[in-house]
Design a protein around this motif. Structure first.
Motif, PDB file in Angstrom:
ATOM      1  N   UNK A  60     -32.399   0.040  -2.754  1.00 15.84           N
ATOM      2  CA  UNK A  60     -31.227   0.444  -1.985  1.00 15.84           C
ATOM      3  C   UNK A  60     -30.470   1.562  -2.689  1.00 15.84           C
ATOM      4  N   UNK A  61     -30.371   1.475  -3.997  1.00 16.98           N
ATOM      5  CA  UNK A  61     -29.689   2.533  -4.744  1.00 16.98           C
ATOM      6  C   UNK A  61     -30.462   3.848  -4.651  1.00 16.98           C
ATOM      7  N   UNK A  62     -31.791   3.766  -4.717  1.00 18.58           N
ATOM      8  CA  UNK A  62     -32.597   4.974  -4.571  1.00 18.58           C
ATOM      9  C   UNK A  62     -32.429   5.570  -3.174  1.00 18.58           C
ATOM     10  N   UNK A  69     -26.119   7.949   1.723  1.00 23.47           N
ATOM     11  CA  UNK A  69     -25.415   6.843   2.368  1.00 23.47           C
ATOM     12  C   UNK A  69     -24.178   6.470   1.546  1.00 23.47           C
ATOM     13  N   UNK A  70     -23.031   6.292   2.193  1.00 21.99           N
ATOM     14  CA  UNK A  70     -21.811   5.983   1.434  1.00 21.99           C
ATOM     15  C   UNK A  70     -21.787   4.566   0.869  1.00 21.99           C
ATOM     16  N   UNK A  71     -22.512   3.648   1.510  1.00 20.90           N
ATOM     17  CA  UNK A  71     -22.411   2.247   1.100  1.00 20.90           C
ATOM     18  C   UNK A  71     -23.725   1.533   1.426  1.00 20.90           C
ATOM     19  N   UNK A  72     -24.263   0.799   0.474  1.00 17.76           N
ATOM     20  CA  UNK A  72     -25.502   0.052   0.717  1.00 17.76           C
ATOM     21  C   UNK A  72     -25.332  -1.436   0.414  1.00 17.76           C
ATOM     22  N   UNK A  73     -24.087  -1.913   0.373  1.00 16.42           N
ATOM     23  CA  UNK A  73     -23.887  -3.359   0.257  1.00 16.42           C
ATOM     24  C   UNK A  73     -24.414  -4.031   1.516  1.00 16.42           C
ATOM     25  N   UNK A  74     -24.760  -5.296   1.402  1.00 11.78           N
ATOM     26  CA  UNK A  74     -25.435  -5.973   2.509  1.00 11.78           C
ATOM     27  C   UNK A  74     -25.151  -7.467   2.476  1.00 11.78           C
ATOM     28  N   UNK A 120     -36.274   6.907 -11.762  1.00  9.18           N
ATOM     29  CA  UNK A 120     -36.052   7.693 -12.979  1.00  9.18           C
ATOM     30  C   UNK A 120     -35.310   8.980 -12.645  1.00  9.18           C
ATOM     31  N   UNK A 121     -35.730   9.637 -11.572  1.00  9.23           N
ATOM     32  CA  UNK A 121     -35.116  10.907 -11.161  1.00  9.23           C
ATOM     33  C   UNK A 121     -33.650  10.718 -10.798  1.00  9.23           C
ATOM     34  N   UNK A 122     -33.330   9.605 -10.120  1.00  6.25           N
ATOM     35  CA  UNK A 122     -31.968   9.367  -9.657  1.00  6.25           C
ATOM     36  C   UNK A 122     -31.102   8.651 -10.689  1.00  6.25           C
ATOM     37  N   UNK A 123     -31.650   8.391 -11.865  1.00  7.91           N
ATOM     38  CA  UNK A 123     -30.862   7.771 -12.920  1.00  7.91           C
ATOM     39  C   UNK A 123     -30.520   6.317 -12.664  1.00  7.91           C
ATOM     40  N   UNK A 124     -31.421   5.601 -12.000  1.00  5.72           N
ATOM     41  CA  UNK A 124     -31.187   4.179 -11.727  1.00  5.72           C
ATOM     42  C   UNK A 124     -31.675   3.376 -12.928  1.00  5.72           C
ATOM     43  N   UNK A 132     -24.089  -2.509  -9.396  1.00  5.45           N
ATOM     44  CA  UNK A 132     -24.189  -2.653  -7.945  1.00  5.45           C
ATOM     45  C   UNK A 132     -24.212  -4.118  -7.538  1.00  5.45           C
ATOM     46  N   UNK A 133     -24.907  -4.947  -8.286  1.00  2.76           N
ATOM     47  CA  UNK A 133     -24.981  -6.364  -7.943  1.00  2.76           C
ATOM     48  C   UNK A 133     -23.617  -7.030  -8.044  1.00  2.76           C
ATOM     49  N   UNK A 134     -22.811  -6.641  -9.017  1.00  4.79           N
ATOM     50  CA  UNK A 134     -21.460  -7.200  -9.115  1.00  4.79           C
ATOM     51  C   UNK A 134     -20.617  -6.777  -7.912  1.00  4.79           C
TER      52      UNK A 134
END
Length: 208
Positions: A60-62, A69-74, A120-124, A132-134
């Protein structure tokens, strides 16, 4: 399935499992490396995103980095507990599954490679995933209805309990024939409590 020139495949009719595994030569006469290359070409096309279920949050972060996307919480709709793992299956079943699903294995391995490159490219990193999980956990606790609990182990236990209780009732009647008491069995009520913690532990293992 229409074959691709780059892989040297031909048009193949839909395969049926009872016909046995699909041979690599049938899917791609030029070999596995050529097949993987063709799959990578398809999955890296513009406007095509590949995520991996085992790395759900990182995917989701990728996706967020890639699309803006502004928000990927679900909110999870279903949670699975006590699901049988590959390690729990007999060796012959695993071998048969590997033979029958080798095309899926090719697609999965290529997808995983592409996903890791994007991560790796997006720094995740593990830290960004944990952050993000928090955030997602706080969102779920505030806004999400409790998910449906699909507990395979509990279902199996509930199936076994009535049979065991019925056997016990029968033996008690036989053993207490001189008494005037009657033994009855009551099935345990269905589960009504749901896990409200929504800790996302069943949605995918950590990326690292």
């Amino acid at each position: 399935m229409e074959g691709q020139v780059g892989c040297g495949t031909r048009s193949m009719s839909r395969h049926r499992h009872e016909s046995g595994p699909v041979a690599l030569e049938t899917a791609c006469p030029q070999g596995r490396a050529a097949l993987e290359e063709r799959v990578a070409q398809v999955l890296t096309q513009p406007r095509v995103f590949v995520g991996v279920v085992e790395h759900f949050d990182a995917s989701l972060l990728a996706l967020q980095r890639e699309t803006g996307l502004p928000d990927v919480t679900y909110c999870p709709k279903r949670r699975h507990h006590n699901v049988r793992r590959v390690r729990d299956l007999p060796a012959d079943v695993v071998r048969d599954a590997e033979q029958r699903n080798f095309l899926d294995d090719v697609v999965y391995n290529v997808s995983l490679r592409i996903f890791r490159a994007k991560a790796c490219c997006y720094g995740i990193t593990p830290d960004t995933i944990n952050d993000f999980r928090r955030t997602n956990l706080a969102y779920q606790r505030a806004h999400c209805p409790p998910p449906v609990i699909d507990d395979k182990g509990l279902e199996k236990k509930e199936e076994e309990e009535p049979a065991a209780a019925a056997g016990k009732t029968s033996s008690q009647k036989n053993d207490s024939s001189a008494f005037s008491t009657t033994t009855t069995t009551t099935k345990r009520p269905g589960r009504t409590n749901r896990d409200r913690t929504l800790d996302n532990m069943t949605l995918g293992d950590p990326m690292w």
